[in-house]
Design an enzyme around this catalytic site. Structure first.
Site, PDB file in Angstrom:
ATOM      1  N   SER A   1     -32.062  39.568  70.009  1.00 53.69           N
ATOM      2  CA  SER A   1     -33.416  40.122  69.888  1.00 53.69           C
ATOM      3  C   SER A   1     -34.413  39.042  70.265  1.00 53.69           C
ATOM      4  CB  SER A   1     -33.658  40.571  68.440  1.00 53.69           C
ATOM      5  OG  SER A   1     -35.023  40.817  68.202  1.00 53.69           O
TER       6      SER A   1
ATOM      7  N   THR B   1     -36.916  53.263  68.900  1.00 58.12           N
ATOM      8  CA  THR B   1     -36.026  54.039  68.035  1.00 58.12           C
ATOM      9  C   THR B   1     -36.896  54.895  67.101  1.00 58.12           C
ATOM     10  OG1 THR B   1     -35.991  52.262  66.404  1.00 58.12           O
ATOM     11  CG2 THR B   1     -34.261  52.253  68.082  1.00 58.12           C
TER      12      THR B   1
ATOM     13  N   TYR C   1     -33.049  38.111  59.483  1.00 58.63           N
ATOM     14  CA  TYR C   1     -32.790  38.832  60.736  1.00 58.63           C
ATOM     15  C   TYR C   1     -32.811  37.880  61.931  1.00 58.63           C
ATOM     16  CZ  TYR C   1     -33.376  42.318  64.445  1.00 58.63           C
ATOM     17  OH  TYR C   1     -33.228  43.084  65.583  1.00 58.63           O
TER      18      TYR C   1
ATOM     19  N   LYS D   1     -29.832  36.914  64.687  1.00 56.50           N
ATOM     20  CA  LYS D   1     -30.009  37.156  66.116  1.00 56.50           C
ATOM     21  C   LYS D   1     -29.944  35.860  66.914  1.00 56.50           C
ATOM     22  CE  LYS D   1     -29.990  41.461  65.572  1.00 56.50           C
ATOM     23  NZ  LYS D   1     -28.763  42.194  65.959  1.00 56.50           N
TER      24      LYS D   1
END
Length: 264
Positions: free
Chosen positions: A154, A205, A166, A170
């Site tokens: 990401s 999304t 996160y 990544k």
């Protein structure tokens, strides 16, 4: 150039989002899919939609943090289709939060990021990827399958406030292709099994599209192409990398210019 037609993709997080988009692209191009997710209902809906497109699909409900479940996933692909050609471990979660949050008035820390939340993200986004890749790679080697391991990183890997867990996972995905490629090279396997990562920016999304409109508008102001990346565009990139056997051991960003500093 590898062909998608007849090839077998193992995809985790396949009940929706980018994982489903890859599965859809795969079956539309004549590939076969082993689709995995932790929740049965979205997995069944995804499988039904893929079957309606004429795709050959097998589903596996399981937890990517379980050695038994990831082994069963890899075994299922070999038992049902006889091969694994694409490994796309796209299962992941986000639990954002500042590591420490001082009070604006007193300057004293009033809130800390939960260690349980931090561990959950690491467990699924990092440990789950490791287990999925390890089990699928072992079966690819044993069954002489040619193909690609495609991780998902990401733009967050470059460092985003409020995403220490996160972003850390990544960033790990960004270095894994180099490590795995080097290990396969030592064993004479790097021309058989390649490893890369794709690194999307903000992807459209349902979760992102349904977020607070004001926050979404602010995000869009920072994207040079002026819109979100569509899941299908990420799926197309994965397919292009799969076909092109010269692409290996690197990270391929797809972010609409987000990190290019287009405003100076």
């Amino acid at each position: 150039m590898l062909e998608i037609k007849g090839s077998v993709a193992v995809i985790t997080g396949g009940g929706g989002g980018i994982g489903y988009a890859i599965a859809e692209h795969w079956v539309k191009n004549g590939g076969k899919v082993v689709l995995a997710d932790v929740a049965q209902e979205p997995l069944e809906k995804a499988a039904a939609a893929l079957a309606a497109l004429g795709g050959e699909v097998v589903t596996v409900v399981g937890n990517v943090t379980s050695e038994e479940d990831t082994a069963r996933l890899a075994d299922t692909a070999i038992e049902k289709f006889g091969a694994i050609n694409l490994v796309a471990p796209f299962a992941g979660i986000i639990k954002d939060g500042m590591m420490v949050s001082p009070d604006r008035d007193t300057g004293k820390v009033t809130r800390k990021l939960s260690f349980d939340d931090f561990k959950k993200v690491i467990d699924i986004n990092l440990n789950g990827v490791f287990l999925t890749v390890r089990e699928c790679a072992a079966r690819m080697i044993d069954n002489k399958c040619k193909g690609l391991i495609c991780l998902v990183s990401s733009t967050g890997s470059l460092g985003t406030a409020g995403q220490i867990s996160y972003s850390s996972t990544k960033a790990a995905m960004s270095v894994m292709p180099k490590v795995i490629t080097a290990e396969f090279f030592r064993r004479g396997l790097s021309n058989q099994i390649r490893c890369v990562a794709v690194a999307p920016g903000y992807v459209g999304t349902p979760m992102v599209k349904n977020m607070n409109q004001q926050a979404l508008d602010k995000i869009l102001q920072d994207i040079p192409i002026g819109r979100l990346i569509e899941p299908e565009e990420v799926a197309q990139l994965v397919a292009d990398i799969y076909r092109n056997e010269a692409l290996s051991g690197d990270v391929y960003f797809i972010h609409g210019g987000l990190r290019l500093g287009s405003k100076g």
